[in-house]
Write a protein that holds these residues in place. Structure first.
Motif, short mmCIF file in Angstrom:
data_model
loop_
_atom_site.label_atom_id
_atom_site.label_comp_id
_atom_site.label_asym_id
_atom_site.label_seq_id
_atom_site.Cartn_x
_atom_site.Cartn_y
_atom_site.Cartn_z
N LEU A 206 -1.59 6.81 5.81
CA LEU A 206 -2.90 6.92 5.18
C LEU A 206 -3.80 7.92 5.89
O LEU A 206 -4.73 8.47 5.30
CB LEU A 206 -3.61 5.56 5.21
CG LEU A 206 -3.36 4.63 4.05
CD1 LEU A 206 -4.04 3.30 4.33
CD2 LEU A 206 -3.88 5.25 2.76
N ALA B 73 0.78 3.91 -2.98
CA ALA B 73 0.14 5.21 -2.76
C ALA B 73 1.13 6.36 -2.98
O ALA B 73 0.81 7.34 -3.65
CB ALA B 73 -0.45 5.27 -1.35
N VAL C 5 -7.71 9.35 -2.76
CA VAL C 5 -8.29 8.65 -1.61
C VAL C 5 -9.45 9.49 -1.09
O VAL C 5 -9.29 10.31 -0.19
CB VAL C 5 -7.24 8.39 -0.51
CG1 VAL C 5 -7.85 7.57 0.61
CG2 VAL C 5 -6.05 7.63 -1.10
N LEU D 128 -5.35 -0.32 -1.95
CA LEU D 128 -6.10 0.31 -0.86
C LEU D 128 -7.48 -0.32 -0.70
O LEU D 128 -8.03 -0.40 0.40
CB LEU D 128 -6.22 1.82 -1.09
CG LEU D 128 -4.90 2.59 -1.01
CD1 LEU D 128 -5.10 4.06 -1.33
CD2 LEU D 128 -4.25 2.44 0.37
N CYS E 93 0.82 -1.23 0.00
CA CYS E 93 0.00 0.00 0.00
C CYS E 93 0.85 1.26 0.00
O CYS E 93 0.56 2.19 -0.77
CB CYS E 93 -0.92 0.03 1.22
SG CYS E 93 -2.11 -1.30 1.22
N LEU F 12 -0.89 11.29 3.54
CA LEU F 12 -1.36 11.17 2.17
C LEU F 12 -2.24 12.35 1.77
O LEU F 12 -2.06 12.92 0.68
CB LEU F 12 -2.15 9.86 2.01
CG LEU F 12 -2.26 9.37 0.59
CD1 LEU F 12 -0.93 8.82 0.08
CD2 LEU F 12 -3.33 8.29 0.47
N ALA G 219 -0.06 1.81 9.13
CA ALA G 219 -0.90 2.55 8.15
C ALA G 219 -0.94 4.05 8.41
O ALA G 219 -1.70 4.76 7.75
CB ALA G 219 -2.32 1.96 8.16
#
Lengths: 217, 217
Positions: free
Chosen positions: B159, B109, B175, B129, B105, B163, B156
Motif C-alpha cells: 500500500l 487492491a 487510493v 481499504l 486488502c 500500489l 501492508a
C-alpha cells in the motif's frame, strides 16, 4: 483473578469447532453463546465488525476473531498440552499447512456444494485435497501433528466429519476412501480422539442443520 | 555454527519485500536468489511445490514458504527488534490485521488492475481499504505497530509504494490522499522508515517491471 472466557459460535460450524477443540485441549471452562447466523447478535457485530462472523472469543473483555488466530492465542495464553510445535521450524510448517487448509482446501471443498457438484469445481477441490493426501502419505504419522493432533489437524476438522455429512445431504460424494485413503483414515482417527469425540456435535444435528441450509427437500 | 540463509525472491514483489524487511529488522545477512517468475528455478519448485511461488526462505537447508509465515519464523528464531508484540492479546490483534490485509486488502487492491479499473472492483477495494483507514484513525499512532513498524505494517507494504507505482502505470488512481488520508500518511512514514528505506527497490525499477507486465505501451 478468574478468567472470563466467552465463545460466540454456532454448533454446526467447523471453524467454531476449531476453537472448541483448542479450549478443550487446554481444559478451559467457557461460556458458550450460540448465535443465530440468520440474525446475528449486537454483541457479535460489535466484537467482530470487520468480518461479522463466528467464532469470536472474548477473554476478560478482549475480543478476538478468526478461528486460527484464536487457536494461536489460546496456545500463547494457556500452558498445558501444546497446540503448535515448540521448535520454530516445525511451528512454521504447521502454520503453513494450517493456512493452506484454511485458504485452499476448505473453500474448494465447500465450494462443491455451492456449485451443486459442478465437475470443474469438484476437480479443483480434489486437486487441493490431493496435496493434503500426499502430505499425510509423506509424513506417515497418525495425525498431521504426529502421534497427537496439533493446529493442522484442528484446521482440517471439517474434512473429518462435516464434509461427509454435507455429501450425504447434497447427494454428492467426492471424498472417497478409494481416492483419499490417507485423509479417510486420518478423519477416522481424528473423531476417535478423546478430546474431539467428547465435544463433537451429533451427526443427526448436523444433518438437520445442513438439510435446512442446503437440502433439496 | 554460522546460519546459512537464502531468500528466493523477485525484486519487484511486495510479498518478498515483507521478508526482506523482517530480515533487515533482525540484521540477518542472507543470500538473495533472484527468480525469473516466467521461468522459475528447479530449486524454487522443489522448495515450494504447493504454491510454486516466491518468497521462499531456506534456513540451514530448511525451506519455508508464505511471506507472513516466514516473517513469524524470523521473529521466532532471531532475537533483537521484535516483529510481533510480546503480549498475547496484542499478538492476536496483529495476526488478525496482517491476515485481513493479506486475505482481503491486497487481492482487492491488485484486482483493480486485473479488471482494468472496473467500477465494481474499485468500489470493493475501497471498501476493504476503508476498514484499514478506520483502524489507523482509531489507533491514532504513526504505524499499525505504534511508534515503530510491526508485522501489520510489513503486511501492508504494498500500500505504501507498490500500489502508487501500479496506479501510475495503469493510469488508474483510486487510493487518493483525499479518500484515504491516514493510509497515505502511514505510507509516507513507512517508506521513510530507515529499515525500509535502505532496502526499497527504486521507483524506476518498479515502473519498468510493471510496464512490461501491465503497461499499455
Amino acid at each position: 483473578m478468574t478468567d472470563e472466557v466467552k465463545l460466540y459460535g454456532a454448533a454446526a460450524s467447523p471453524t467454531v469447532f476449531r476453537v472448541k477443540i483448542a479450549l478443550n485441549m487446554k481444559g478451559i471452562k467457557y461460556e458458550n453463546v450460540e448465535e443465530d447466523l440468520a440474525n446475528k447478535s449486537a454483541d457479535l457485530l460489535k466484537y467482530n465488525p470487520v468480518h461479522k462472523k463466528v467464532p469470536v472469543l472474548v477473554h476478560n473483555g478482549n475480543p478476538i476473531a478468526e478461528s486460527l488466530v484464536i487457536v494461536e492465542y489460546i496456545d500463547d495464553v494457556w500452558k498445558g498440552v501444546p497446540i503448535l510445535p515448540e521448535d520454530p521450524y516445525e511451528r512454521a510448517l504447521a502454520r503453513f499447512w494450517a493456512k493452506f487448509i484454511d485458504d485452499k482446501c476448505m473453500p474448494a471443498a465447500f465450494g462443491v456444494f455451492g456449485s451443486n457438484g459442478d465437475e470443474q469445481v469438484v476437480a479443483e477441490a480434489c486437486e487441493q485435497l490431493q496435496i493434503l493426501e500426499n502430505e499425510l502419505e509423506f509424513k506417515g504419522t497418525k495425525f498431521f501433528g504426529g502421534d497427537d493432533i496439533n493446529i493442522v489437524d484442528i484446521a482440517a476438522d471439517f474434512l473429518a466429519y462435516w464434509l461427509g455429512t454435507l455429501e450425504e445431504v447434497a447427494g454428492i460424494k467426492f471424498v472417497t476412501k478409494e481416492k483419499f485413503p490417507r485423509i479417510t483414515e486420518w478423519g477416522d482417527n481424528f473423531i476417535k480422539c478423546q478430546i474431539v469425540k467428547e465435544i463433537l456435535p451429533s451427526r443427526e444435528y448436523l444433518l438437520d442443520v445442513f438439510k435446512k441450509r442446503f437440502g433439496k427437500g
